[in-house]
Design a protein around this motif. Structure first.
Motif, PDB file in Angstrom:
ATOM      1  N   PRO A 144     -60.932  59.387  -8.050  1.00 56.44           N
ATOM      2  CA  PRO A 144     -60.703  57.966  -8.368  1.00 56.44           C
ATOM      3  C   PRO A 144     -61.390  57.474  -9.640  1.00 56.44           C
ATOM      4  CG  PRO A 144     -61.772  58.214  -6.213  1.00 56.44           C
ATOM      5  CD  PRO A 144     -61.713  59.548  -6.856  1.00 56.44           C
ATOM      6  N   ILE A 145     -62.155  58.298 -10.309  1.00 56.28           N
ATOM      7  CA  ILE A 145     -62.905  57.815 -11.471  1.00 56.28           C
ATOM      8  C   ILE A 145     -61.970  57.277 -12.562  1.00 56.28           C
ATOM      9  CG2 ILE A 145     -64.424  58.501 -13.372  1.00 56.28           C
ATOM     10  CD1 ILE A 145     -65.877  60.326 -11.357  1.00 56.28           C
ATOM     11  N   ILE A 146     -60.982  58.042 -12.960  1.00 50.36           N
ATOM     12  CA  ILE A 146     -60.065  57.597 -14.019  1.00 50.36           C
ATOM     13  C   ILE A 146     -59.284  56.356 -13.582  1.00 50.36           C
ATOM     14  CG2 ILE A 146     -58.072  58.227 -15.457  1.00 50.36           C
ATOM     15  CD1 ILE A 146     -60.709  59.602 -16.268  1.00 50.36           C
ATOM     16  N   PRO A 147     -58.672  56.334 -12.375  1.00 55.13           N
ATOM     17  CA  PRO A 147     -57.995  55.092 -11.965  1.00 55.13           C
ATOM     18  C   PRO A 147     -58.939  53.884 -11.894  1.00 55.13           C
ATOM     19  CG  PRO A 147     -57.293  56.898 -10.562  1.00 55.13           C
ATOM     20  CD  PRO A 147     -58.401  57.412 -11.429  1.00 55.13           C
ATOM     21  N   ASP A 148     -60.184  54.094 -11.450  1.00 58.04           N
ATOM     22  CA  ASP A 148     -61.128  52.984 -11.384  1.00 58.04           C
ATOM     23  C   ASP A 148     -61.514  52.494 -12.776  1.00 58.04           C
ATOM     24  OD1 ASP A 148     -61.495  52.232  -8.696  1.00 58.04           O
ATOM     25  OD2 ASP A 148     -62.714  54.005  -8.320  1.00 58.04           O
ATOM     26  N   ILE A 149     -61.578  53.387 -13.747  1.00 57.69           N
ATOM     27  CA  ILE A 149     -61.822  52.959 -15.134  1.00 57.69           C
ATOM     28  C   ILE A 149     -60.646  52.111 -15.612  1.00 57.69           C
ATOM     29  CG2 ILE A 149     -61.968  53.745 -17.530  1.00 57.69           C
ATOM     30  CD1 ILE A 149     -63.604  56.154 -16.491  1.00 57.69           C
ATOM     31  N   LEU A 150     -59.438  52.564 -15.337  1.00 58.70           N
ATOM     32  CA  LEU A 150     -58.245  51.835 -15.770  1.00 58.70           C
ATOM     33  C   LEU A 150     -58.109  50.486 -15.066  1.00 58.70           C
ATOM     34  CD1 LEU A 150     -55.711  54.798 -15.955  1.00 58.70           C
ATOM     35  CD2 LEU A 150     -56.873  53.647 -17.844  1.00 58.70           C
ATOM     36  N   MET A 151     -58.563  50.391 -13.815  1.00 59.92           N
ATOM     37  CA  MET A 151     -58.495  49.135 -13.057  1.00 59.92           C
ATOM     38  C   MET A 151     -59.666  48.202 -13.376  1.00 59.92           C
ATOM     39  SD  MET A 151     -56.985  50.217  -9.325  1.00 59.92           S
ATOM     40  CE  MET A 151     -58.520  50.916  -8.799  1.00 59.92           C
ATOM     41  N   GLY A 152     -60.646  48.682 -14.143  1.00 64.87           N
ATOM     42  CA  GLY A 152     -61.787  47.852 -14.495  1.00 64.87           C
ATOM     43  C   GLY A 152     -62.922  47.882 -13.491  1.00 64.87           C
ATOM     44  N   ASN A 153     -62.850  48.767 -12.510  1.00 69.03           N
ATOM     45  CA  ASN A 153     -63.936  48.905 -11.531  1.00 69.03           C
ATOM     46  C   ASN A 153     -65.115  49.679 -12.100  1.00 69.03           C
ATOM     47  OD1 ASN A 153     -62.493  47.512  -9.592  1.00 69.03           O
ATOM     48  ND2 ASN A 153     -61.536  49.366  -8.801  1.00 69.03           N
ATOM     49  N   ILE A 154     -64.875  50.453 -13.142  1.00 65.69           N
ATOM     50  CA  ILE A 154     -65.917  51.169 -13.861  1.00 65.69           C
ATOM     51  C   ILE A 154     -65.792  50.766 -15.325  1.00 65.69           C
ATOM     52  CG2 ILE A 154     -66.816  53.419 -14.586  1.00 65.69           C
ATOM     53  CD1 ILE A 154     -65.653  54.596 -12.017  1.00 65.69           C
TER      54      ILE A 154
END
Length: 159
Positions: A144-154
């Protein structure tokens, strides 16, 4: 028209440069807590470097010369500059990269029960908060790291 090979090479060059910066820089990772309402706090942090690995940090024990802690940086005018000041003052480290992980990203990467597990190790078993974090993280899901970066969670920023 821009050649596709040129664009691909530029993207690869940017990725290589970013990886090189990550490899030689100290990185501060903050676990931001948005669940308490109002101004967010920092519940946990880590300092990472290529040669030192992860060093778990309890934000209440990390402070600047004025005694302001890492836990309450969002109450200040320049919270990210304050992170750098605190790391320099408390740990004699000059970080250049800041990674902020919110509650949703932490749950995706470390599991939904990460906070309960840390509290179990910290309060119930009597370990320090930093030791409790290290003991509680038994599995990491990097997907989930890449999707969370794209969603702004990271969020990743240079400080």
């Amino acid at each position: 028209m821009v050649n596709i090979k040129t664009v691909a090479l530029a993207v690869i060059a940017i990725i290589v440069v970013l990886l090189a910066i990550f490899a030689v820089s100290n990185v501060v990772i903050l676990a931001q807590d948005d669940t308490e309402g109002g101004i967010p706090g920092v519940d946990m942090a880590a300092l990472w470097s290529l040669n030192g690995g992860f060093q778990w940090i309890y934000p209440g024990s990390s402070f600047d010369p004025e005694g302001r802690t890492l836990h309450n940086i969002y109450m200040l005018d320049d919270p990210y500059g304050e992170v750098k000041t605190i790391m320099q003052y408390t740990y004699n480290v000059d970080p250049h990269i800041l990674v902020i992980i919110n509650d949703q990203a932490a749950a995706h990467i470390f599991g939904d029960n990460i906070l309960d597990t840390i509290r179990q190790h910290d309060w119930v078993e009597g370990h320090s908060r930093g030791d409790a974090v290290g003991m509680s993280i038994t599995s990491v899901n990097p997907l989930p790291i890449i999707p969370d970066i794209l969603m702004g969670n990271i969020k990743i920023m240079f400080i």
